[in-house]
Design a protein around this motif. Structure first.
Motif, PDB file in Angstrom:
ATOM      1  N   LEU A   1      30.283  37.745  30.870  1.00  0.00           N
ATOM      2  CA  LEU A   1      30.338  38.559  32.256  1.00  0.00           C
ATOM      3  C   LEU A   1      31.788  38.178  32.893  1.00  0.00           C
ATOM      4  CD1 LEU A   1      28.986  40.770  33.611  1.00  0.00           C
ATOM      5  CD2 LEU A   1      27.863  38.831  35.284  1.00  0.00           C
ATOM      6  N   MET A   2      32.116  36.939  33.048  1.00  0.00           N
ATOM      7  CA  MET A   2      33.285  37.047  33.698  1.00  0.00           C
ATOM      8  C   MET A   2      34.461  37.208  32.845  1.00  0.00           C
ATOM      9  SD  MET A   2      32.623  33.426  36.140  1.00  0.00           S
ATOM     10  CE  MET A   2      31.676  33.467  37.862  1.00  0.00           C
TER      11      MET A   2
ATOM     12  N   ARG B   1      34.749  39.694  30.664  1.00  0.00           N
ATOM     13  CA  ARG B   1      34.684  41.200  30.360  1.00  0.00           C
ATOM     14  C   ARG B   1      35.299  41.874  31.518  1.00  0.00           C
ATOM     15  NH1 ARG B   1      29.497  43.092  26.854  1.00  0.00           N
ATOM     16  NH2 ARG B   1      30.083  42.056  24.852  1.00  0.00           N
ATOM     17  N   GLN B   2      34.849  41.133  32.622  1.00  0.00           N
ATOM     18  CA  GLN B   2      35.340  41.876  33.926  1.00  0.00           C
ATOM     19  C   GLN B   2      36.747  41.564  34.395  1.00  0.00           C
ATOM     20  OE1 GLN B   2      32.562  41.211  37.277  1.00  0.00           O
ATOM     21  NE2 GLN B   2      31.000  42.693  36.207  1.00  0.00           N
ATOM     22  N   ARG B   3      37.760  42.315  34.723  1.00  0.00           N
ATOM     23  CA  ARG B   3      39.109  42.169  35.011  1.00  0.00           C
ATOM     24  C   ARG B   3      39.055  42.022  36.567  1.00  0.00           C
ATOM     25  NH1 ARG B   3      42.794  45.113  30.559  1.00  0.00           N
ATOM     26  NH2 ARG B   3      42.259  44.137  28.827  1.00  0.00           N
ATOM     27  N   LEU B   4      38.435  41.252  37.133  1.00  0.00           N
ATOM     28  CA  LEU B   4      38.394  40.938  38.579  1.00  0.00           C
ATOM     29  C   LEU B   4      38.889  39.695  38.909  1.00  0.00           C
ATOM     30  CD1 LEU B   4      35.019  42.707  39.231  1.00  0.00           C
ATOM     31  CD2 LEU B   4      37.128  43.519  39.770  1.00  0.00           C
ATOM     32  N   PRO B   5      39.261  39.374  40.085  1.00  0.00           N
ATOM     33  CA  PRO B   5      39.540  38.057  40.670  1.00  0.00           C
ATOM     34  C   PRO B   5      38.124  37.185  40.265  1.00  0.00           C
ATOM     35  CG  PRO B   5      40.500  39.623  42.168  1.00  0.00           C
ATOM     36  CD  PRO B   5      39.673  40.338  41.003  1.00  0.00           C
ATOM     37  N   LEU B   6      38.334  36.098  40.147  1.00  0.00           N
ATOM     38  CA  LEU B   6      37.495  35.155  40.122  1.00  0.00           C
ATOM     39  C   LEU B   6      36.683  34.916  41.443  1.00  0.00           C
ATOM     40  CD1 LEU B   6      35.721  32.657  38.635  1.00  0.00           C
ATOM     41  CD2 LEU B   6      37.555  30.921  39.220  1.00  0.00           C
ATOM     42  N   ALA B   7      37.422  34.954  42.429  1.00  0.00           N
ATOM     43  CA  ALA B   7      36.679  34.549  43.819  1.00  0.00           C
ATOM     44  C   ALA B   7      35.972  35.828  44.371  1.00  0.00           C
ATOM     45  CB  ALA B   7      37.575  34.721  44.899  1.00  0.00           C
ATOM     46  N   LEU B   8      36.359  37.252  43.759  1.00  0.00           N
ATOM     47  CA  LEU B   8      35.638  38.261  43.923  1.00  0.00           C
ATOM     48  C   LEU B   8      34.119  38.148  43.136  1.00  0.00           C
ATOM     49  CD1 LEU B   8      34.927  40.874  45.546  1.00  0.00           C
ATOM     50  CD2 LEU B   8      36.437  42.064  43.526  1.00  0.00           C
ATOM     51  N   GLN B   9      34.263  37.723  41.940  1.00  0.00           N
ATOM     52  CA  GLN B   9      33.196  37.506  41.054  1.00  0.00           C
ATOM     53  C   GLN B   9      32.215  36.448  41.465  1.00  0.00           C
ATOM     54  OE1 GLN B   9      35.340  36.916  37.379  1.00  0.00           O
ATOM     55  NE2 GLN B   9      34.519  38.641  36.574  1.00  0.00           N
ATOM     56  N   ASN B  10      32.713  35.682  41.855  1.00  0.00           N
ATOM     57  CA  ASN B  10      31.921  34.447  42.562  1.00  0.00           C
ATOM     58  C   ASN B  10      31.150  34.862  43.814  1.00  0.00           C
ATOM     59  OD1 ASN B  10      32.357  32.340  41.084  1.00  0.00           O
ATOM     60  ND2 ASN B  10      34.033  31.682  41.945  1.00  0.00           N
TER      61      ASN B  10
END
Length: 323
Positions: free
Chosen positions: A208-209, A211-220
């Protein structure tokens, strides 16, 4: 070193040094978890509700991630907030929630060192899900390295520590006295379930992490928001019992803080490394666990412990060394 090998390709020496330091810190925190829980015992039992510790850990992680975004340590993505990408993290939170609660309940059915050793069964389950879900093939050399990790755990379980009897005075004596090496049949079944869930949650979150091009802090932030809601429900629905902070001590607060920080470190491993790297961190933590058990619970190291440590070192060399 490739991502599949657990490294971070293209890093300069300073960043590689920080990556190595992060892995060492995570190893220390993993190894310290079970002994710290043992030091929380009062009359042979954990004095607080397990759901309280898990809920507070998830809340601490959520607050740290929110703080990271607010102060600008990690940039907020441009445009509208990608809330739709938050939904898949609900399953991750469910798996992690089950696993985190099992960790504490397992302490009722085995001693900390037995838990730390047998939990290495997650090596097999994680490698299996890693190959099936991420479609990565492990080489014969890598497979042998993982088998060596399994052998190290079995060797350690055969007698890496022995209990010479309780000679500790004061508060540590109360923690050490109920800690003979043991495991019950129910504890073994729960531990197998724990290892399966651990492998699946690790590989699913990595997928999941990445595949998504998002900042790690936002995913967390997404992950731990679901985690807090889930564990809040589990705590509220757990029936009558101690209050949220009832029974907490300095040792319990240290458990919560160390687990929160370790969760954040492991999310970085999932994002930039691999589930296999996480396996080696967990296995190497066996050494930390044994040293702390010897120092705090007065269990004695034996020759098989040093053999297990050698096997772990060989596995690390075999997996990450030059081919």
């Amino acid at each position: 070193m490739s991502v599949e090998e657990g490294g971070m390709p293209g890093l300069g020496r300073p960043r590689q040094a920080r990556w190595t330091l992060m892995l060492l810190l995570s190893t220390a925190m993993y190894g310290a978890h079970a002994p710290l829980l043992a030091l929380c015992h009062v009359d042979g039992r954990v004095p607080f509700r397990p759901s309280s510790a898990v809920l507070l850990t998830e809340l601490t992680k959520l607050l740290l991630c929110a703080f990271s975004l607010l102060v600008g340590w990690q940039a907020w993505p441009r445009g509208a907030p990608p809330w739709r990408q938050a939904a898949p993290f609900a399953l991750s939170a469910l798996l992690y929630g089950a696993n985190n609660n099992l960790v504490i309940y397992l302490q009722r059915y085995m001693d900390p060192s037995t838990y730390q050793v047998l939990s290495n069964l997650k090596i097999g389950s994680t490698a299996l899900f890693y190959c099936l879900c991420l479609r990565h093939r492990l080489s014969a050399r890598q497979g042998l390295a993982l088998l060596l990790l399994m052998a190290a755990g079995a060797c350690y379980a055969a007698g890496g520590l022995q209990d010479p009897g309780n000679t500790l005075p004061g508060p540590l004596a109360a923690a050490a006295s109920p800690m003979p090496l043991h495991i019950t049949p129910l504890g073994l079944l729960l531990l197998i379930l724990y290892c399966l869930i651990s492998g699946l949650s690790s590989v699913y979150t990595e997928l999941l992490m990445k595949r998504q091009r998002l900042p790690l802090a936002l995913q967390n932030l997404f992950l731990y928001t679901f985690g807090v809601l889930l564990n809040l429900g589990l705590h509220a629905g757990g029936g009558p019992g101690p209050g949220l902070l009832e029974g907490f001590s300095g040792w319990a607060a240290l458990v919560v803080l160390s687990q929160a920080l370790n969760g954040l470190l492991m999310s970085a491993v999932m994002k930039h490394g691999s589930s296999i790297t996480r396996l080696f961190v967990v296995s190497c933590s066996l050494v930390v666990n044994a040293m702390l058990s010897a120092a705090l619970l007065r269990l004695q190291l034996t020759a098989t412990f040093f053999l297990a440590t050698l096997l772990i070192g060989l596995a690390v060399r075999l997996y990450y060394g030059s081919h």
